[in-house]
Write a protein that holds these residues in place. Structure first.
Motif, PDB file in Angstrom:
ATOM      1  N   LYS A   1       0.836  -1.208   0.000  1.00  0.00           N
ATOM      2  CA  LYS A   1       0.000   0.000   0.000  1.00  0.00           C
ATOM      3  C   LYS A   1       0.867   1.252   0.000  1.00  0.00           C
ATOM      4  O   LYS A   1       0.583   2.218  -0.713  1.00  0.00           O
ATOM      5  N   LEU A   2       1.933   1.243   0.804  1.00  0.00           N
ATOM      6  CA  LEU A   2       2.837   2.390   0.834  1.00  0.00           C
ATOM      7  C   LEU A   2       3.538   2.573  -0.508  1.00  0.00           C
ATOM      8  O   LEU A   2       3.694   3.703  -0.988  1.00  0.00           O
ATOM      9  N   THR A   3       3.945   1.483  -1.116  1.00  0.00           N
ATOM     10  CA  THR A   3       4.594   1.568  -2.427  1.00  0.00           C
ATOM     11  C   THR A   3       3.627   2.130  -3.463  1.00  0.00           C
ATOM     12  O   THR A   3       3.999   2.978  -4.281  1.00  0.00           O
ATOM     13  N   ALA A   4       2.369   1.667  -3.408  1.00  0.00           N
ATOM     14  CA  ALA A   4       1.362   2.172  -4.345  1.00  0.00           C
ATOM     15  C   ALA A   4       1.111   3.657  -4.099  1.00  0.00           C
ATOM     16  O   ALA A   4       1.009   4.448  -5.051  1.00  0.00           O
ATOM     17  N   ALA A   5       1.013   4.052  -2.830  1.00  0.00           N
ATOM     18  CA  ALA A   5       0.802   5.470  -2.500  1.00  0.00           C
ATOM     19  C   ALA A   5       1.997   6.301  -2.961  1.00  0.00           C
ATOM     20  O   ALA A   5       1.828   7.398  -3.501  1.00  0.00           O
ATOM     21  N   ARG A   6       3.197   5.774  -2.760  1.00  0.00           N
ATOM     22  CA  ARG A   6       4.405   6.485  -3.195  1.00  0.00           C
ATOM     23  C   ARG A   6       4.406   6.629  -4.716  1.00  0.00           C
ATOM     24  O   ARG A   6       4.733   7.690  -5.250  1.00  0.00           O
TER      25      ARG A   6
ATOM     26  N   ARG B   1       1.773   6.698  -6.690  1.00  0.00           N
ATOM     27  CA  ARG B   1       0.758   7.699  -7.052  1.00  0.00           C
ATOM     28  C   ARG B   1       1.281   9.103  -6.777  1.00  0.00           C
ATOM     29  O   ARG B   1       1.072  10.024  -7.577  1.00  0.00           O
ATOM     30  N   ALA B   2       1.954   9.280  -5.644  1.00  0.00           N
ATOM     31  CA  ALA B   2       2.503  10.603  -5.308  1.00  0.00           C
ATOM     32  C   ALA B   2       3.574  11.008  -6.321  1.00  0.00           C
ATOM     33  O   ALA B   2       3.621  12.167  -6.751  1.00  0.00           O
ATOM     34  N   GLU B   3       4.423  10.072  -6.723  1.00  0.00           N
ATOM     35  CA  GLU B   3       5.456  10.373  -7.714  1.00  0.00           C
ATOM     36  C   GLU B   3       4.829  10.706  -9.061  1.00  0.00           C
ATOM     37  O   GLU B   3       5.292  11.614  -9.761  1.00  0.00           O
ATOM     38  N   ALA B   4       3.762   9.964  -9.424  1.00  0.00           N
ATOM     39  CA  ALA B   4       3.072  10.253 -10.691  1.00  0.00           C
ATOM     40  C   ALA B   4       2.421  11.629 -10.636  1.00  0.00           C
ATOM     41  O   ALA B   4       2.474  12.390 -11.610  1.00  0.00           O
TER      42      ALA B   4
END
Length: 148
Positions: A56-61, A63-66
């Motif tokens: 989940k953190l990797t996915a959130a990261r 999304r934030a990077e995108a």
């Protein structure tokens, strides 16, 4: 003593159900084994929960990077537009300055031409005055000569 209820499907997925079936020792050993298996299962569940949090953190990261990349791309496009507008404005200003300089040179030439024309006309006027004065003097002399 009743054996703790475990998710046998989870144990089978981990290959631990064979461990339970293979152990045919005493009851106390079974209870210890079950406690050990319970601890192992808790550790596995904690590791799985940790892995889910990490995913989940990797996915959130990601999304934030995108979102950051999208923002930066938009900002860079806007900045490129501002630069292009500034370049066009500068070129227009430079063109206007060049036009103004040409007009000033043209006006200076016209002023110089007008000053030359004025000087020529003043000289011509002075020559006409001399001629008129000479004619007037000749006329007055002729009038005096005819009256005598």
């Amino acid at each position: 003593m009743a054996a703790p209820a475990f998710n046998l499907a989870a144990l089978e997925g981990l290959g631990l159900s064979n461990y339970l079936a293979a152990d045919s020792g005493s009851d106390s050993s079974d209870e210890e084994d079950l406690e050990q298996l319970g601890l192992v299962l808790q550790q596995i569940q904690a590791a799985r929960a940790s892995k889910e949090r990490q995913v989940k953190l990797t996915a959130a990261r990601s999304r934030a990077e995108a979102a950051e990349a999208s923002f930066l791309a938009g900002y860079q496009a806007q900045l490129a537009g501002f630069r292009a507008e500034l370049r066009r404005s500068h070129e227009a200003y430079a063109g206007a300055c060049g036009d103004l300089e040409k007009l000033q040179k043209k006006q200076a030439r016209k002023s110089k031409d007008l000053a030359g024309e004025r000087a020529r006309l003043l000289a011509e006027l002075a020559a006409l005055r001399k001629t008129i004065t000479a004619i007037d003097g000749d006329f007055k002399a002729a009038v005096r000569a005819s009256s005598d």
